[in-house]
Every structure is written in C-alpha cells, then in structure tokens.
Design a protein around this motif. Structure first.
Motif, PDB file in Angstrom:
ATOM      1  N   PRO A 109       1.029 -17.999 -24.918  1.00  7.60           N
ATOM      2  CA  PRO A 109       0.816 -16.583 -24.218  1.00  7.60           C
ATOM      3  C   PRO A 109      -0.525 -16.448 -23.926  1.00  7.60           C
ATOM      4  N   SER A 110      -0.960 -15.349 -23.054  1.00  4.85           N
ATOM      5  CA  SER A 110      -2.233 -14.713 -22.896  1.00  4.85           C
ATOM      6  C   SER A 110      -2.314 -13.552 -23.539  1.00  4.85           C
ATOM      7  N   LEU A 111      -3.608 -12.932 -23.286  1.00  4.56           N
ATOM      8  CA  LEU A 111      -3.762 -11.778 -23.845  1.00  4.56           C
ATOM      9  C   LEU A 111      -3.307 -10.723 -22.914  1.00  4.56           C
ATOM     10  N   ALA A 112      -2.840 -11.120 -21.651  1.00  6.63           N
ATOM     11  CA  ALA A 112      -2.060  -9.911 -20.862  1.00  6.63           C
ATOM     12  C   ALA A 112      -0.685  -9.912 -21.429  1.00  6.63           C
ATOM     13  N   ALA A 124       0.310 -10.053 -24.528  1.00  3.92           N
ATOM     14  CA  ALA A 124      -0.129  -9.087 -25.818  1.00  3.92           C
ATOM     15  C   ALA A 124      -0.160  -8.042 -25.055  1.00  3.92           C
ATOM     16  N   ALA A 125      -0.797  -7.467 -24.206  1.00  2.00           N
ATOM     17  CA  ALA A 125      -1.156  -6.163 -23.851  1.00  2.00           C
ATOM     18  C   ALA A 125       0.031  -5.332 -23.634  1.00  2.00           C
ATOM     19  N   HIS A 126       1.306  -6.059 -22.963  1.00  9.69           N
ATOM     20  CA  HIS A 126       2.526  -5.350 -22.675  1.00  9.69           C
ATOM     21  C   HIS A 126       3.188  -5.004 -23.772  1.00  9.69           C
ATOM     22  N   LEU A 127       3.033  -5.617 -25.135  1.00 10.13           N
ATOM     23  CA  LEU A 127       3.680  -5.450 -26.128  1.00 10.13           C
ATOM     24  C   LEU A 127       2.947  -4.211 -27.058  1.00 10.13           C
ATOM     25  N   LEU A 128       1.476  -4.298 -26.897  1.00 10.12           N
ATOM     26  CA  LEU A 128       0.759  -3.344 -27.381  1.00 10.12           C
ATOM     27  C   LEU A 128       0.894  -1.918 -26.683  1.00 10.12           C
ATOM     28  N   ALA A 129       1.215  -1.942 -25.448  1.00 12.78           N
ATOM     29  CA  ALA A 129       1.413  -0.838 -24.478  1.00 12.78           C
ATOM     30  C   ALA A 129       2.857  -0.026 -25.133  1.00 12.78           C
ATOM     31  N   ALA A 130       3.649  -0.899 -25.403  1.00  9.74           N
ATOM     32  CA  ALA A 130       5.006  -0.636 -25.867  1.00  9.74           C
ATOM     33  C   ALA A 130       5.194   0.022 -27.085  1.00  9.74           C
ATOM     34  N   THR A 131       4.288  -0.226 -27.966  1.00  2.88           N
ATOM     35  CA  THR A 131       4.590   0.010 -29.528  1.00  2.88           C
ATOM     36  C   THR A 131       3.062   0.932 -30.027  1.00  2.88           C
ATOM     37  N   ASN A 132       3.530   1.250 -31.092  1.00  2.00           N
ATOM     38  CA  ASN A 132       2.485   2.372 -31.806  1.00  2.00           C
ATOM     39  C   ASN A 132       1.681   1.720 -32.871  1.00  2.00           C
ATOM     40  N   HIS A 133       2.137   0.961 -33.700  1.00  2.00           N
ATOM     41  CA  HIS A 133       1.446   0.513 -34.988  1.00  2.00           C
ATOM     42  C   HIS A 133       1.695  -0.845 -35.217  1.00  2.00           C
ATOM     43  N   ILE A 134       2.697  -1.651 -34.925  1.00  2.00           N
ATOM     44  CA  ILE A 134       2.961  -2.960 -35.293  1.00  2.00           C
ATOM     45  C   ILE A 134       2.057  -4.079 -34.863  1.00  2.00           C
ATOM     46  N   ALA A 172     -11.400  -5.229 -23.285  1.00  2.00           N
ATOM     47  CA  ALA A 172     -11.022  -4.504 -22.193  1.00  2.00           C
ATOM     48  C   ALA A 172      -9.709  -3.383 -22.841  1.00  2.00           C
ATOM     49  N   LEU A 173      -9.338  -3.894 -23.724  1.00  2.00           N
ATOM     50  CA  LEU A 173      -8.238  -3.242 -24.586  1.00  2.00           C
ATOM     51  C   LEU A 173      -8.689  -1.977 -25.211  1.00  2.00           C
ATOM     52  N   ALA A 174      -7.796  -0.818 -25.454  1.00  2.00           N
ATOM     53  CA  ALA A 174      -8.202   0.355 -26.272  1.00  2.00           C
ATOM     54  C   ALA A 174      -8.519  -0.254 -27.846  1.00  2.00           C
ATOM     55  N   PRO A 175      -9.599   0.566 -28.337  1.00  2.00           N
ATOM     56  CA  PRO A 175     -10.162   0.207 -29.702  1.00  2.00           C
ATOM     57  C   PRO A 175      -8.919   0.010 -30.653  1.00  2.00           C
TER      58      PRO A 175
END
Length: 290
Positions: free
Chosen positions: A49-52, A54-64, A87-90
């Motif tokens: 995978p790429s960080l892109a 990972a970004a999809h999953l981060l955007a869809a979740t809250n704490h995992i 570039a991701l949110a902190p």
C-alpha cells in the motif's frame, strides 16, 4: 524504544483494505468504520500500500490505528513518504503506523543489499524536513539483522508468515521493550480437509519466496515441509483452521510467545466475496476480547 502504548492486542490484516477504484471507496470506508466499531485495534493494509491507501481508512474512522503492511521501500521514496505523512491532519498522523519492508527480489528490479537499503531509508526518514518518528514506524523483520534494526531504529517488528515458535525467538532477539505484532492467518472452517485445502492454496505462492522459506528453515522446517504447497505440519503451523474459538486459541499462543499484538488475516476460498470476509470478521469478533 518502548512498545506501542494504547494499541490493543488484536487487529486485522487484509489486502482488501486498499483500492484504487473510486467506485469501491464507499464500500471500503463503510467496512473500515464497521471493523472499528467491532472493536479491532488496528487495520493493517496488506500488499504494497501507499499512504494514499492509508488516508482513505483514516478518513473513514475515528480512533483505530491504521498501518501499512507493508509499504515497499523500493516503490516509495522516503522524501515522498515524509511529505505525504506531513500532509495528514495531526490526529491522523498519530493513528498511522508506517509499516516498512524490503519486499522480495521477484517484485523489485532494484532489490539489492536489503538490510543496508532499509538502514539508509530510515536515515532518510530521520533527516527529512518532516521526519517520521521512530515510534511511528515498524519493520517487516524476520531475519536476525532486520529484527535488531527494528528494535534499534523503529518501534519494533511486524513479521509476516510466521509461527508462535518464531514469535518467541523474535521476542528474545528484540528484547522486552520493542513492539512485536506478527500477522496470523486463519481459515474459519471446521471441515479439516477443506480448511487445509484453502490454506494450502493461499500459501503456495508465499512458499516460493526465499525470504520466507529461509526463515521457516531457520525455525526447523525442512525442504520437504515447504515444497508442494506445504506439508500438513507446516500448513497447520502457519494457518489457524477451525471455528472462532480455535482461532482465539492460536492468537493466545502468539501472545504467550511474546506478541504484543496479533494481526489476523482471514483467508477465504477462491471465489468467495468481500461481504463474506466481513461476515467472518464479525463472527470472529464475538469470540475475541476486543
């Protein structure tokens, strides 16, 4: 290096946690949100995978926690990775675990001196304008030198295609403090012969890759165990087959061997669907201390 605080004991590993098809993103995000709600501690994105992704999953979740398992150092330049992470949110950066690996010579034309290449890659992450902290990266380490590097210059190791016996050896090599989060395969099927067939079909390609076969031989398996898709002894060691309680028992074996976290990969027979994968993770969640 202390083990990773706050990361629960059981996560999910799946190469179905990534997609490059915009039409599939909605389904993927819904699945990620459900798996978080079930109580799993981490989503490990299998494959390369790429960080892109990972970004999809981060955007869809809250704490995992979201981890790459693994991002190939041959495919992604360290400078690009550090910029994408910055570039991701902190809060998302804190939930991201950068799982790094050297992949296999078969898949990377530039594959050469993998240990030195990983060491140099980590240096590039350290010296970038926006560094990736050592406690937010883990290495796909199975060899002795790479395990030492994982303990010295990362939070720890995320070994793949391993057994509880290897996990105990890895814990000794790492010491008490570094994180150890092996991947573990499971076939939820109580028909022993059919479950072994599913497992063997999935293992066949992996058992042609020298990085894995050399490691299996280091822990006591023979060439006869490895050829032909794997002996019953090897298949049973690498894949937990049976019902959810039997899978839970195997997870506990990894934990007793020294694993801080186990990333469970449910293996399906060919042709079974994405909804079936989610159904089985739901079933498994009922038997696990999530």
């Amino acid at each position: 290096m202390a083990s990773l605080p706050g990361l629960g004991p059981i996560g999910i590993w799946s190469n179905k946690l990534q997609t490059d098809d915009p039409d599939d993103l909605g389904r993927l995000r819904d699945a990620a949100a459900e798996l978080e709600e079930l109580g799993y501690a981490a989503l490990w994105i299998g494959g390369s995978p790429s960080l892109a992704h990972a970004a999809h999953l981060l955007a869809a979740t809250n704490h995992i926690t979201v981890g790459t398992s693994i991002l190939s150092i041959w495919q992604h330049q360290a400078a690009d990775v550090t910029r994408q992470r910055a570039a991701l949110a902190p809060a998302d950066r804190e939930r991201l675990l950068l799982g790094l690996g050297v992949s296999h010579a078969r898949f990377a034309a530039q594959y050469n001196r993998p240990y030195s290449a990983m060491r140099d890659y980590l240096t590039a992450l350290d010296t970038a304008p926006e560094p990736v902290p050592a406690d937010r990266r883990v290495l796909a380490a199975i060899g002795p030198k790479m395990l030492r590097l994982a303990g010295d210059r990362a939070a720890g190791a995320i070994p793949y295609l391993v057994t509880p016996e290897f996990t105990a050896q890895a814990r000794t090599a790492l010491g008490d403090q570094p994180f150890l989060g092996p991947e573990m395969k499971a076939v939820l099927d109580t028909d022993e012969a059919r479950a072994r067939t599913t497992a063997r079909d999935y293992l066949t390609n992996y058992l042609t890759l020298p990085n894995y076969t050399n490691n299996l031989q280091r822990v006591g398996y023979t060439e006869d165990d490895i050829t032909g898709g794997g002996s019953n002894r090897l298949v049973d060691a690498l894949v937990a087959c049976g019902d959810a309680e039997q899978v839970r028992t195997r997870i506990e074996e990894f934990q007793k061997a020294g694993a801080d976290h186990v990333a469970v990969q449910i293996v399906l027979p060919p042709g079974q669907s994405y909804p079936e994968l989610l159904r089985q993770y739901r079933e498994l969640a009922q038997a696990l201390p999530l």
